[in-house]
Design a protein around this motif. Structure first.
Motif, short mmCIF file in Angstrom:
data_model
loop_
_atom_site.label_atom_id
_atom_site.label_comp_id
_atom_site.label_asym_id
_atom_site.label_seq_id
_atom_site.Cartn_x
_atom_site.Cartn_y
_atom_site.Cartn_z
N THR B 79 28.34 -41.90 60.59
CA THR B 79 28.21 -40.44 60.51
C THR B 79 29.31 -39.81 59.65
O THR B 79 29.18 -38.68 59.19
N THR B 80 30.40 -40.51 59.49
CA THR B 80 31.48 -40.03 58.62
C THR B 80 32.39 -41.21 58.31
O THR B 80 32.37 -42.20 59.05
N TYR B 81 33.14 -41.14 57.24
CA TYR B 81 34.02 -42.27 56.94
C TYR B 81 35.15 -41.85 56.01
O TYR B 81 35.11 -40.78 55.40
N THR B 82 36.13 -42.71 55.91
CA THR B 82 37.16 -42.55 54.89
C THR B 82 37.65 -43.94 54.51
O THR B 82 37.35 -44.92 55.19
N VAL B 83 38.39 -44.00 53.40
CA VAL B 83 38.96 -45.26 52.96
C VAL B 83 40.47 -45.11 52.96
O VAL B 83 41.01 -44.21 52.32
N THR B 84 41.16 -45.95 53.72
CA THR B 84 42.61 -45.83 53.77
C THR B 84 43.23 -46.71 52.70
O THR B 84 42.54 -47.48 52.03
N LEU B 103 41.16 -50.14 54.09
CA LEU B 103 40.25 -50.30 55.22
C LEU B 103 39.24 -49.15 55.17
O LEU B 103 39.58 -48.04 54.81
N PHE B 105 37.32 -46.83 57.46
CA PHE B 105 37.19 -46.33 58.83
C PHE B 105 35.96 -45.42 58.90
O PHE B 105 35.77 -44.57 58.04
N LYS B 116 29.99 -40.46 68.92
CA LYS B 116 30.48 -41.43 67.94
C LYS B 116 31.75 -42.11 68.42
O LYS B 116 32.52 -41.55 69.18
N VAL B 117 31.98 -43.30 67.87
CA VAL B 117 33.26 -43.98 68.05
C VAL B 117 33.78 -44.40 66.68
O VAL B 117 33.02 -44.46 65.72
N VAL B 118 35.06 -44.69 66.62
CA VAL B 118 35.67 -45.09 65.35
C VAL B 118 35.63 -46.61 65.22
O VAL B 118 36.01 -47.33 66.15
N VAL B 120 36.14 -49.98 62.17
CA VAL B 120 36.41 -50.42 60.81
C VAL B 120 35.15 -51.12 60.30
O VAL B 120 34.60 -51.97 61.00
N VAL B 131 27.58 -42.05 54.42
CA VAL B 131 27.08 -41.50 55.67
C VAL B 131 25.59 -41.82 55.76
O VAL B 131 24.86 -41.67 54.78
#
Lengths: 410, 156
Positions: B79-84, B103, B105, B116-118, B120, B131
């Motif tokens: 549903t959502t994400y980012t790249v660290t 990573l 996330f 939702k849960v977080v 990797v 998404v």
């Protein structure tokens, strides 16, 4: 609706805003805003009946700031109410000042909000806020490295909100760049703003460093030292002081769950971080109290609280000013510009100036300034009859909304 | 007055993981962790509005109190994400401060849950994540009955 009294704004004062005010200490910084506010209203400390004040002490590491009230605000022998609600502090303080007058308990009240972030370490301050969440996660066996990589500080909250919002609304990274360019250009016309970037283009924003997908350096607010003060009074007294006061028609706040991504444990949420249901609820309640039936057409100006670029569009939608997913195309149309149909963030917004404790009050102050016609170079190109100001913060769970106008509810 | 180089410190450990919580989330999640040892994901359902919380929660946002445990699937949607990797505690330079490999996330909504849960997301290039992408939980070989069992997903 309700038996509350009408409330007028007769004075607004702002300090100079920069990243490090080494020339003044915290009370002196606050005095800049307070003295400017007295001057703007034509009032003296003896005319004020009570004070509301607030900041986020965790960010400066200096507690009990209200102890300077008597000496630096003119509050000798007066009631002082201190309110601290994170990013919404300034909004909550203004609401506190409004309630003191609207309740009929006091006639003239000064609200003061400030932050001198260079005195402390705001990342450390944010970590103390996050501790409650993190502690529960450690208990659940989460590796501290996982939490660190997940994204620290405010950006770590914003990126998940931005990704989700961009998917649901069709907002592109180019729209984020456009928001930054719009705000920073407005800020260039505002003597009290921090990041002034006249002529900044979306293309230049797109070249800044990627912090964490999808947020770039150019999409993020600075960390600012600054203060804001407002004087509220009754409509009767306001008429004696000025020909053109602004009126606060209503205020409303709404608490939701903290909107990270959804590690449950200490109350963090499971909802979508861009949903911001509490903003919609607060806005609807504020509009009802103010007698606003058609928010899309009745407002002449909006000051949403947007420290990150996507939030200007997201909160424009959540403040019920358009359909969900419609804000990016409204930005494209030019309607949000200083000379547009419904100018947004004429002050330059939080993305240009963020003295955190003061920021949400500065949204309300900007609406009042524009209604009073004191905006100088940044004064919008139309009569401002009604304006909406917003704040977002708390433990990223609180939304505050205020409706201002050039005439009282009657 | 004597000048000291360091501030006074008090000996002793401040071990968060040893804190005892009365908060009911922890008790509810404990039940879910136990079930995860048998490859089951347990959420809880609000009797008033039907929202299924995974991970389970003591209170619903409709102010109902979820009381029934229900099983959700180990497949879900991003549903959502980012790249660290570009972010470091010390600064914001792209090279320095980056902690190891980037990573991905993501917020993952498992099928049957409304929340939702977080996780990797592994085995995929950052450019290909988006998404709406379907993923499946990577059950570890050795289950610990902890949140770490739930921390990795792979594209479906």
């Amino acid at each position: 609706m309700g038996k509350h009294h009408d409330v007028a704004v007769v004075g607004v004062g702002l300090s100079k805003h920069v990243s490090k005010r080494r020339d003044v200490n915290m009370p002196e910084l606050v005095w800049e805003a307070v003295s400017a506010c007295y001057e703007d209203a034509g009032l003296k400390p003896k005319d004020v009946d009570a004070f509301a004040t607030g900041n986020m002490p965790a960010f400066e590491g200096v507690n009990l700031p209200e102890e300077w009230g008597a000496g630096h605000w003119g509050a000798y022998g007066k009631p002082v109410l201190r309110i601290t609600t994170g990013g919404t502090t300034g909004g909550s303080v203004a609401h506190g000042g409004y309630y003191l007058v609207a309740s009929g308990l006091y006639d003239t009240v000064m609200a003061i909000a400030f932050e001198k972030q260079s005195d402390g370490n705001q990342t450390f301050g944010l970590n103390t806020v996050a501790l409650a969440d993190a502690a529960a996660q450690f208990k659940m066996g989460v590796d501290p490295g996982f939490i660190a990589a997940f994204g620290g500080g405010a950006v770590g909250v914003a990126v998940y909100q931005a990704s989700s919002y961009m998917k649901s609304s069709g907002c592109t990274t180019h729209h984020l760049d456009m928001v930054s360019a719009l705000c920073r250009n407005n800020a260039a016309l505002n003597p009290y703003s921090h990041l002034k970037q006249p002529g900044l283009t979306p293309e230049q924003v797109a070249e800044t460093t990627l912090l964490q997908y999808p947020i770039r350096f150019g999409h993020v607010c600075p960390s600012t030292d600054g203060a804001c003060a407002m004087l509220f009074t009754t409509p009767e007294k306001a008429k004696k002081l000025t020909d053109k006061p602004a009126y606060v028609l209503s205020v409303s706040s709404c608490s939701d769950e903290a909107a990270l991504v959804g590690i449950a444990g200490s109350g963090t949420t499971n909802v979508d971080p861009c949903e911001q249901e509490s903003c919609k609820i607060a806005a609807a309640r504020a509009y009802e109290l103010a007698g606003i039936k058609d928010p899309r057409n009745e407002f002449d100006l909006a000051e949403p609280y947007a420290p990150f670029a996507h939030q200007m569009l997201m909160f424009y939608e959540r403040l019920l000013l358009c359909d969900e997913g419609e804000a990016p195309s409204i930005l494209d149309s030019g309607s949000m510009n200083l000379d547009g149909e419904l100018p947004v963030c004429p002050s330059g917004g939080v993305i240009s100036t963020n003295a955190i404790g003061a920021s949400a009050m500065e949204r309300i102050a900007e609406c009042a300034v524009q209604i009073m016609g004191k905006g100088g170079e940044r004064q919008v190109n139309k009569e401002v009859h009604k304006a909406v100001a917003h704040g977002w913060g708390g433990a990223v769970n609180l939304n505050v909304v205020a409706v201002l106008a050039d005439t009282p509810r009657g | 007055m004597e000048y000291k180089e360091v501030t006074t410190s008090i000996d002793g450990a401040w071990n968060f993981s040893k804190w005892e919580w009365k908060f009911e989330s922890i008790a509810l999640i404990g039940r879910t962790f136990e079930a995860m040892k048998e490859h089951k994901l347990l959420g809880n359902k609000c009797p008033d509005c039907g929202t299924v919380y995974f991970l389970p929660k003591p209170f619903c946002r409709c102010l109902g109190m979820p009381d029934e445990f229900v099983e959700v699937k180990d497949t879900g949607t991003i549903t959502t994400y980012t790249v660290t990797g570009a972010w470091g505690y010390e600064g914001i330079t792209e090279e320095e401060g980056a902690q190891g490999e980037p990573l991905i996330f993501a917020g993952v909504q498992f099928d049957g849950a409304d929340t939702k849960v977080v996780c990797v997301v592994e085995d995929v290039e950052p450019e290909k994540v988006g998404v709406g992408m379907r993923v499946k939980l990577k059950w570890p070989d050795k289950l610990e009955g902890a949140i770490t069992d739930l921390s990795r997903c792979t594209p479906l």
